[in-house]
Write a protein that holds these residues in place. Structure first.
Motif, PDB file in Angstrom:
ATOM      1  N   ASP A 117     -17.825 -73.007  59.229  1.00  0.00           N
ATOM      2  CA  ASP A 117     -18.302 -71.643  59.437  1.00  0.00           C
ATOM      3  C   ASP A 117     -19.318 -71.664  60.576  1.00  0.00           C
ATOM      4  OD1 ASP A 117     -20.623 -69.506  58.843  1.00  0.00           O
ATOM      5  OD2 ASP A 117     -18.698 -68.717  58.185  1.00  0.00           O
ATOM      6  N   PRO A 118     -19.081 -70.935  61.668  1.00  0.00           N
ATOM      7  CA  PRO A 118     -19.960 -71.042  62.840  1.00  0.00           C
ATOM      8  C   PRO A 118     -21.306 -70.362  62.657  1.00  0.00           C
ATOM      9  CG  PRO A 118     -18.317 -69.335  63.192  1.00  0.00           C
ATOM     10  CD  PRO A 118     -17.969 -69.995  61.896  1.00  0.00           C
ATOM     11  N   LEU A 141      -8.400 -73.997  52.890  1.00  0.00           N
ATOM     12  CA  LEU A 141      -8.546 -72.562  53.129  1.00  0.00           C
ATOM     13  C   LEU A 141      -7.445 -71.980  54.006  1.00  0.00           C
ATOM     14  CD1 LEU A 141     -10.754 -70.645  52.103  1.00  0.00           C
ATOM     15  CD2 LEU A 141     -11.865 -70.854  54.321  1.00  0.00           C
ATOM     16  N   GLY A 142      -6.738 -72.828  54.757  1.00  0.00           N
ATOM     17  CA  GLY A 142      -5.707 -72.321  55.641  1.00  0.00           C
ATOM     18  C   GLY A 142      -4.453 -71.847  54.939  1.00  0.00           C
ATOM     19  N   TRP A 143      -4.390 -72.017  53.602  1.00  0.00           N
ATOM     20  CA  TRP A 143      -3.156 -71.712  52.883  1.00  0.00           C
ATOM     21  C   TRP A 143      -3.318 -70.618  51.829  1.00  0.00           C
ATOM     22  CZ3 TRP A 143       1.425 -73.609  54.363  1.00  0.00           C
ATOM     23  CH2 TRP A 143       1.459 -74.770  55.145  1.00  0.00           C
ATOM     24  N   ASN A 144      -4.427 -69.897  51.799  1.00  0.00           N
ATOM     25  CA  ASN A 144      -4.593 -68.971  50.670  1.00  0.00           C
ATOM     26  C   ASN A 144      -4.404 -67.505  51.011  1.00  0.00           C
ATOM     27  OD1 ASN A 144      -6.942 -68.662  52.089  1.00  0.00           O
ATOM     28  ND2 ASN A 144      -8.321 -69.274  50.440  1.00  0.00           N
ATOM     29  N   SER A 145      -3.867 -67.174  52.197  1.00  0.00           N
ATOM     30  CA  SER A 145      -3.607 -65.775  52.527  1.00  0.00           C
ATOM     31  C   SER A 145      -2.368 -65.695  53.415  1.00  0.00           C
ATOM     32  CB  SER A 145      -4.809 -65.153  53.247  1.00  0.00           C
ATOM     33  OG  SER A 145      -4.515 -63.832  53.661  1.00  0.00           O
ATOM     34  N   GLY A 202     -22.986 -72.877  59.526  1.00  0.00           N
ATOM     35  CA  GLY A 202     -22.842 -74.310  59.740  1.00  0.00           C
ATOM     36  C   GLY A 202     -22.238 -75.026  58.553  1.00  0.00           C
ATOM     37  N   GLY A 203     -21.905 -74.283  57.493  1.00  0.00           N
ATOM     38  CA  GLY A 203     -21.327 -74.882  56.294  1.00  0.00           C
ATOM     39  C   GLY A 203     -19.871 -75.250  56.479  1.00  0.00           C
ATOM     40  N   LEU A 204     -19.412 -76.193  55.667  1.00  0.00           N
ATOM     41  CA  LEU A 204     -18.018 -76.629  55.678  1.00  0.00           C
ATOM     42  C   LEU A 204     -17.335 -76.176  54.397  1.00  0.00           C
ATOM     43  CD1 LEU A 204     -18.297 -80.280  57.057  1.00  0.00           C
ATOM     44  CD2 LEU A 204     -17.559 -78.235  58.289  1.00  0.00           C
ATOM     45  N   TRP A 205     -16.277 -75.415  54.541  1.00  0.00           N
ATOM     46  CA  TRP A 205     -15.490 -74.965  53.384  1.00  0.00           C
ATOM     47  C   TRP A 205     -14.685 -76.134  52.820  1.00  0.00           C
ATOM     48  CZ3 TRP A 205     -14.895 -70.019  51.148  1.00  0.00           C
ATOM     49  CH2 TRP A 205     -15.660 -69.015  51.743  1.00  0.00           C
ATOM     50  N   ASP A 247     -18.733 -66.195  55.782  1.00  0.00           N
ATOM     51  CA  ASP A 247     -17.627 -65.251  55.646  1.00  0.00           C
ATOM     52  C   ASP A 247     -16.319 -65.972  55.954  1.00  0.00           C
ATOM     53  OD1 ASP A 247     -15.690 -63.168  56.050  1.00  0.00           O
ATOM     54  OD2 ASP A 247     -17.339 -61.762  56.362  1.00  0.00           O
ATOM     55  N   VAL A 248     -15.375 -65.901  55.022  1.00  0.00           N
ATOM     56  CA  VAL A 248     -14.119 -66.628  55.163  1.00  0.00           C
ATOM     57  C   VAL A 248     -13.354 -66.247  56.429  1.00  0.00           C
ATOM     58  CG1 VAL A 248     -12.798 -64.943  53.812  1.00  0.00           C
ATOM     59  CG2 VAL A 248     -12.022 -67.308  53.928  1.00  0.00           C
ATOM     60  N   LYS A 249     -13.580 -65.039  56.938  1.00  0.00           N
ATOM     61  CA  LYS A 249     -12.814 -64.599  58.100  1.00  0.00           C
ATOM     62  C   LYS A 249     -13.035 -65.496  59.317  1.00  0.00           C
ATOM     63  CE  LYS A 249     -11.921 -60.601  59.547  1.00  0.00           C
ATOM     64  NZ  LYS A 249     -10.456 -60.868  59.557  1.00  0.00           N
ATOM     65  N   TYR A 250     -14.220 -66.062  59.447  1.00  0.00           N
ATOM     66  CA  TYR A 250     -14.476 -66.905  60.610  1.00  0.00           C
ATOM     67  C   TYR A 250     -13.614 -68.167  60.568  1.00  0.00           C
ATOM     68  CZ  TYR A 250     -18.428 -63.859  61.572  1.00  0.00           C
ATOM     69  OH  TYR A 250     -19.208 -62.755  61.860  1.00  0.00           O
ATOM     70  N   VAL A 251     -13.523 -68.791  59.411  1.00  0.00           N
ATOM     71  CA  VAL A 251     -12.705 -69.991  59.300  1.00  0.00           C
ATOM     72  C   VAL A 251     -11.230 -69.645  59.460  1.00  0.00           C
ATOM     73  CG1 VAL A 251     -12.109 -71.951  57.831  1.00  0.00           C
ATOM     74  CG2 VAL A 251     -14.437 -71.065  57.836  1.00  0.00           C
TER      75      VAL A 251
END
Length: 659
Positions: free
Chosen positions: A104-105, A180-184, A108-111, A131-135
């Motif tokens: 997350d820019p 996170l790349g697979w949940n939407s 600085g956190g890592l999902w 916010d998940v949208k950034y990732v």
């Protein structure tokens, strides 16, 4: 996830949807225990999408090549920007480290990554990680599009190497259905389209290993999209994106055992969704011109590819796309932008990653090529036009008065007092489907452009999941150019993408003569305050009048009438008149009846005097507010356009007039 969110969401579901959700949930639980590695999804051959590469090679001008080069050089230098935020720069020799896909820019956190099943990540209410949208934005892989175009047009080996590095890194860090790349579904579809653009433009130049990885990602994506479709109250632009992904993957990967049936079904459903989500008059059912453009771009890409492949879509698809382009032509400003009605999250399908303020106009221009007609707007060269075609023949700008009856808008484009006005009057539904996810409580609001430039504006969107009080403000009634009773919203917010009560608006009367007039009403305050809000717009020699009435309560109700100005405009009050200036020039004045008149600027914590010109960006801008008692007789605001040559200092002119 909060219990309150679940309860509010359940209230918006029909029994059929509840049954679907239960079955879907059980399927996801069962799938959690499967071994979903890449071995389950072998990388079958991926063929180029027809028509796109040939058009790029034939149409690219020197300006196009330079625009593509600059976008590609930015990626190669380790820069990435989206949603108003710059990601931390990366070194050119390590552009795609594994953590890039989880970073997350802002925080600085890592999902969570490959160690977590995608549906076990509670992204909707997560705040510590951001916010998940950034990732999601990085995981769309849309930065591969300029790299592929540059590799094609300039035979650039660095771009090819970066493409291979990005795909290898993503493939290693995101095994099927993990992270996170697979949940939407919409995210999978956009990523698939980016990969298909790469294969179409430079697939023959990629290594065999890279082509296999692309095939595996697309294979797994197709399985996911077929398994977890957005249905019922979620079947908005997400469903269009998913169907576009299925259709295009099915065309590009005929070797998949289910490819033909998937593409055939997706093609049919895309036609059905186009008819549902773009109304007969061209207004998008989600009540957002930019989300309408997003939907239209998905459909247009699929329709263009199908036509190039010799199997064009049904005529209705082209008719709805053309109607959307014409709607945009009526409401757009001179620079191609449109009022920021409803939500907008900067979503694009074909992109170089640049900021596109005139995005709906760009899509409308590309539609004009598909429809074989003059474009409703002239736009600057862009990647979308390069892939889908762009028109340089501009249709005549529409003038007069137009009712978009299906969508719920009236537009007045005419000359008044020597100036051009563009007035949009909103008497539309709140939004689409039971949750109206992307609608705003803006019934009977107006936007106004003078001489092709914005004056009274919709304030925009700002943020979604991490918006907090600002999310509610930008969706709420007080933020829009309409009347709010006792500070309450017309429709009741029940979550970031949900409403528990929806105001119903309707056009009561229109008159196209002299003077022109429009009257509409909505019932959003009837249950709580016992009143119906009715607004009339009546043309005058110097502008128009706005008459707001609250019908049903003889004693009236306390209310506010607000007007949000565009950035760069300055409001100056003298008594009950407010002059609006652009630089040294007075554009118009607003004359109010007795009551309190104030000017707000730069509010905090979800208050006025702020606009969001694009997702994630918040600016100060003057907001004019009248407050007082409103009854059935009503209150009138006179909007008077200033003569073009009138550059008299505002206060001196108002004092001379006795203000």
């Amino acid at each position: 996830m909060s219990l309150g969110w679940y309860l509010k969401r359940l209230r918006a579901m029909s029994p059929a949807e509840l049954a679907h959700r239960v079955g879907e949930k059980l399927g996801k639980v069962v799938a959690r225990n499967r071994l979903e590695g890449w071995a389950r999804y072998p990388g079958a051959e991926v063929k180029p999408l027809p028509g796109l590469c040939q058009r790029v090679l034939a149409a690219a001008t020197a300006g196009d090549r330079e625009q593509v080069r600059q976008a590609a050089e930015g990626v190669l230098a380790g820069r990435f920007e989206a949603l108003g935020v710059d990601w931390p720069p990366r070194q050119p020799d390590d552009l795609f480290p594994p953590e890039f896909w989880r970073l997350d820019p802002v925080t600085g956190g890592l999902w969570p990554g490959a160690e977590r099943y995608c549906f076990d990540i509670p992204y909707r209410h997560e705040r510590a990680l951001g916010d998940v949208k950034y990732v999601w934005e990085a995981n769309r892989l849309q930065f591969l599009q300029p790299l592929a175009a540059h590799a094609l047009l300039a035979n650039d080996g660095r771009s090819l190497a970066a493409i291979e590095a990005a795909i290898a890194s993503w493939h290693a860090a995101n095994p099927p259905f993990r992270g996170l790349g697979w949940n939407s579904g919409i995210e999978l579809a956009l990523r698939a389209i980016s990969l298909l653009v790469v294969v179409t433009l430079v697939g023959d130049r990629l290594s065999a290993a890279c082509r296999t990885q692309v095939g595996s990602i697309l294979h797994a994506s197709a399985v996911w999209l077929r398994r977890y479709p957005s249905r019922f109250s979620s079947a908005n632009n997400h469903r269009v994106a998913e169907l576009a992904g299925e259709f295009l993957i099915g065309l590009a990967m005929p070797g998949l055992p289910f490819a033909r049936t998937m593409a055939t079904r997706a093609r049919r459903e895309l036609g059905d969704e186009t008819a549902r989500q773009i109304l007969a008059d061209g207004v998008p059912a989600e009540q957002s011109p930019t989300y309408g453009a997003f939907t239209a771009e998905f459909v247009l890409l699929c329709a263009s590819v199908a036509r190039s492949g010799g199997e064009p879509f049904p005529a209705l698809v082209g008719e709805r796309l053309d109607a959307f382009a014409r709607f945009i032509g009526w409401i757009q400003l001179d620079d191609g932008t449109v009022p920021a009605i409803g939500d907008d999250d900067d979503g694009r399908v074909l992109t170089l990653g640049e900021v596109e303020p005139a995005y709906p106009g760009s899509v409308a221009n590309a539609i004009s090529v598909y429809a074989g007609q003059g474009a409703p707007t002239a736009v600057a060269p862009d990647f979308r036009g390069l892939l889908l075609g762009r028109s340089v023949t501009r249709a005549r700008a529409p003038q007069g008065q137009r009712l978009f009856a299906s969508g719920g808008y009236s537009v007045v484009n005419r000359q008044v007092a020597g100036r051009r006005i563009g007035l949009v009057f909103d008497h539309a539904p709140l939004g689409y489907l039971s949750i109206a996810a992307h609608g705003h409580a803006d019934a009977l609001s107006i936007t106004l452009a003078v001489d092709g430039q914005p004056v009274l504006v919709d304030p925009g969107t700002y943020l979604y999941h991490s918006g907090g009080a600002w999310r509610d403000w930008f969706r709420g009634t007080a933020a829009h150019n309409t009347l709010a009773v006792a500070g309450a919203d017309q429709s009741i917010i029940a979550g970031a993408f949900n409403w528990s009560h929806k105001a119903r608006a309707r056009l009561v009367h229109e008159e196209r003569g002299e003077p022109w007039s429009l009257t509409a009403s909505h019932d959003g305050y009837r249950r709580r305050f016992g009143v119906l809000h009715q607004r009339s717009l009546v043309g005058t020699d110097t502008g128009f009048s706005i008459i707001d009435r609250l019908l049903g309560a003889a004693e009236g109700r306390d209310a506010e009438i607000g007007f949000q100005l565009a950035p760069g405009l300055v409001a100056t009050r003298a008594g009950r008149e407010v002059a609006v200036r652009r630089g040294d020039e007075t554009v118009l004045t607003l004359a109010f009846e007795p009551g309190d008149v104030r000017i707000e600027r730069g509010g905090e914590g979800g208050r006025g005097g702020r606009i969001s010109p694009r997702f994630g960006v918040l600016l100060q801008a003057d907001r004019i507010v009248w407050s007082g008692r409103v009854d059935g007789v009503g209150r009138t605001v006179a909007v008077r356009l200033a003569a073009v040559a009138d550059r008299t200092p505002v206060r001196r002119r108002l004092e001379a007039a006795g203000g």
